[in-house]
Design a protein around this motif. Structure first.
Motif, PDB file in Angstrom:
ATOM      1  N   ALA A  89       0.827  -1.213   0.000  1.00  0.00           N
ATOM      2  CA  ALA A  89       0.000   0.000   0.000  1.00  0.00           C
ATOM      3  C   ALA A  89       0.859   1.260   0.000  1.00  0.00           C
ATOM      4  N   ARG A  90       2.017   1.207   0.682  1.00  0.00           N
ATOM      5  CA  ARG A  90       2.912   2.368   0.737  1.00  0.00           C
ATOM      6  C   ARG A  90       3.768   2.515  -0.519  1.00  0.00           C
ATOM      7  N   THR A  91       3.833   1.480  -1.338  1.00  0.00           N
ATOM      8  CA  THR A  91       4.611   1.555  -2.570  1.00  0.00           C
ATOM      9  C   THR A  91       4.012   2.625  -3.476  1.00  0.00           C
ATOM     10  N   PRO A  92       4.811   3.538  -4.010  1.00  0.00           N
ATOM     11  CA  PRO A  92       4.258   4.587  -4.873  1.00  0.00           C
ATOM     12  C   PRO A  92       3.439   4.001  -6.019  1.00  0.00           C
ATOM     13  N   ALA A 121      -6.938  -4.499  -8.713  1.00  0.00           N
ATOM     14  CA  ALA A 121      -6.653  -4.667  -7.285  1.00  0.00           C
ATOM     15  C   ALA A 121      -5.199  -4.354  -6.971  1.00  0.00           C
ATOM     16  N   LEU A 122      -4.284  -4.832  -7.797  1.00  0.00           N
ATOM     17  CA  LEU A 122      -2.854  -4.648  -7.524  1.00  0.00           C
ATOM     18  C   LEU A 122      -2.424  -3.196  -7.705  1.00  0.00           C
ATOM     19  N   VAL A 123      -2.904  -2.543  -8.754  1.00  0.00           N
ATOM     20  CA  VAL A 123      -2.437  -1.183  -9.019  1.00  0.00           C
ATOM     21  C   VAL A 123      -2.948  -0.189  -7.986  1.00  0.00           C
ATOM     22  N   THR A 124      -4.042  -0.512  -7.318  1.00  0.00           N
ATOM     23  CA  THR A 124      -4.558   0.362  -6.262  1.00  0.00           C
ATOM     24  C   THR A 124      -3.964   0.041  -4.900  1.00  0.00           C
ATOM     25  N   LEU A 184       6.242  -8.908  -8.877  1.00  0.00           N
ATOM     26  CA  LEU A 184       5.652  -8.394  -7.644  1.00  0.00           C
ATOM     27  C   LEU A 184       6.477  -8.810  -6.427  1.00  0.00           C
ATOM     28  N   PRO A 185       6.439  -8.021  -5.351  1.00  0.00           N
ATOM     29  CA  PRO A 185       7.117  -8.429  -4.115  1.00  0.00           C
ATOM     30  C   PRO A 185       6.469  -9.674  -3.520  1.00  0.00           C
ATOM     31  N   GLU A 186       7.220 -10.367  -2.705  1.00  0.00           N
ATOM     32  CA  GLU A 186       6.756 -11.588  -2.056  1.00  0.00           C
ATOM     33  C   GLU A 186       5.508 -11.333  -1.228  1.00  0.00           C
TER      34      GLU A 186
END
Length: 478
Positions: free
Chosen positions: A57-60, A161-164, A191-193
């Motif tokens: 969620a904090r990822t830009p 879902a992922l991009v948000t 994607l990260p783990e």
């Protein structure tokens, strides 16, 4: 044969409580060997997603979008492989299957563009204060996807879902698990783990997942399953985002070209062997064009090339499996028993696989299951009507509310139809098509919430109202 694995907490594992096999519906040969997720697998996937959620969620937003673009590029490069898997598992002609993969690529890219500009808004408050509405991810999304267009639909739900900034537990249909596995491998590479997990299995696995403490359950599939999910979400407090079954009508008005109308009807009823959410499920044709329309529709059936989906010449492949063929034929047989006339098809063919012929039924009545329920097969049930008013009234009478099509040369009838039809999507003079980014609200038995377009980003985020003003007294650092 595809030997499918699950993705849990960043690790690809066989896992599961036993395995099951998917066979090619064209000839019954084994295609996929698949694990059945255990309760422990489901629990571990949800915990991993919950743990990864704050960091993702904090990822830009621009970084999340870049990951989606890279995944889209990889998916484009692997399009043939994904199309071949879908054809092997559910029988779709390979050209159509590849088109579904291409649609998935375009969807991932669309959400990669929309994600970073999906912002909140400022409010006009006091001059010394700041007021804003900010969007935040909902958290953990359970995405339960169908088999009929496995890549395109999954890319929509997963991409949005992922991009948000949500983490996702992805449960593909048990009829196309290898297709879902291949797609998940492509996405997870970028994607990260823990951001994406994959669980495989039947409805029991889906039920176990929807009973977990997730924040959203996004489901595309049958109405019965959708209602079960809605009940589970009512108990857990999760948001239910549902696109479910439909019984989509086609109205053929007077004064249209019956040859063109029959071509449209055949496309709507027989594409992907009728296994499309917005397929034409029931037809109301004006008496003045009915005879010519029916004759042309039967001719279209006779001209369709039926065969295995892997043959590039095939236009109509098998149904997904023999169990589904039994469902389709039962509706046809019941209609015939109640007075419908078979003009083409209507019989289970001999030989291997789950083939079913393109079928045209005349003399249909409202009470028949083929006119009332979702058939999801290559069946075109037809009722002749005496007026546009009658056609519109019958088309509106349904417990579903997904989509409808109208073929008419009358602008006033077109305007009336799109205003009065109680469905999420109305198509005038085309059974398929529409601009990119189009989204609609399915209604009643067909579901709830936006499942596509920019509006899906709103569904997968929550809005927070923020008010900031200076503290009382001196405030040199404000």
């Amino acid at each position: 044969m595809y030997r499918v694995e699950q993705l849990i907490a960043g690790a690809w594992v066989a896992g599961g409580d036993g395995r099951f096999e998917v066979v090619d519906p064209a000839d019954g040969t084994p295609v996929s060997d698949v694990p059945v997720a255990t309760a422990a697998d489901v629990d571990a996937a949800v915990k991993a997603a919950r743990q990864a959620a704050p960091r993702w969620a904090r990822t830009p937003a621009a970084e999340r979008a870049a990951a989606l673009r890279r995944a889209a590029d990889t998916l484009e490069a692997e399009a043939d492989r994904l199309a071949e898997a879908q054809t092997a598992e559910m029988g779709r002609p390979v050209g159509g299957a590849r088109g579904g993969v291409e649609a998935g690529v375009a969807t991932l890219r669309q959400y990669a563009e929309l994600g970073p500009v999906h912002g909140g808004r400022t409010l006009a408050g006091a001059s010394d204060a700041i007021d804003l509405m900010a969007y935040e991810p909902r958290g953990v999304v359970a995405a339960i996807t169908p088999w009929n267009d496995a890549v395109a639909v999954s890319c929509g739900l997963l991409g949005a879902a992922l991009v948000t900034g949500n983490t996702v537990i992805y449960k593909p249909s048990e009829r196309t698990p290898a297709t879902g596995w291949l797609l998940a491998r492509i996405l997870a590479e970028h994607l990260p783990e823990g951001v994406l997990s994959l669980l495989t299995g039947d409805g029991a696995v889906g039920a176990a997942l929807t009973g977990q403490e997730v924040d959203v359950v996004a489901h595309v599939g049958s109405t019965a399953t959708g209602r079960a999910i809605a009940a589970a979400c009512a108990a857990t407090g999760a948001k239910a985002l549902l696109e479910n079954g439909g019984s989509d009508p086609l109205i053929v008005d007077a004064e249209v070209d019956p040859v063109w109308a029959a071509q449209q009807a055949a496309t709507g009823a027989f594409a992907n062997s009728g296994q499309i959410c917005v397929a034409v499920e029931r037809i109301y044709v004006h008496r003045s064009v009915a005879d010519r329309f029916l004759g042309e529709l039967v001719q279209r059936c006779a001209d369709l090339r039926v065969g295995p989906g892997r043959d590039p010449r095939t236009e109509l492949g098998p149904l997904v499996d023999r169990r589904h063929r039994e469902h389709v034929h039962a509706q046809v047989a019941a209609a015939v028993a109640d007075g419908a006339t078979v003009l083409h098809g209507g019989a289970v063919p001999d030989g291997p696989g789950a083939f079913y012929p393109p079928t045209v039924l005349a003399d249909c009545a409202d009470a028949m299951a083929v006119m009332r329920e979702e058939t999801f097969g290559p069946v075109a049930p037809v009722m002749v009507v005496d007026s546009f008013d009658e056609a519109l009234s019958r088309a509106c009478s349904s417990p579903y509310g997904l989509a409808a099509s109208v073929l008419t040369a009358s602008m006033s009838n077109a305007q009336r139809a799109w205003r009065e039809l109680p469905v999420g999507t109305v198509k005038i003079n085309a059974v398929f098509g529409g601009a990119p980014g189009g989204a609609a609200h399915p209604r009643r038995g067909s579901g709830q919430g936006f499942g596509y377009g920019p509006e899906l980003l709103d569904e997968l985020t929550v809005t927070k109202a923020v008010h900031l003003e200076p503290p009382g007294g001196p405030h040199p650092h404000w």
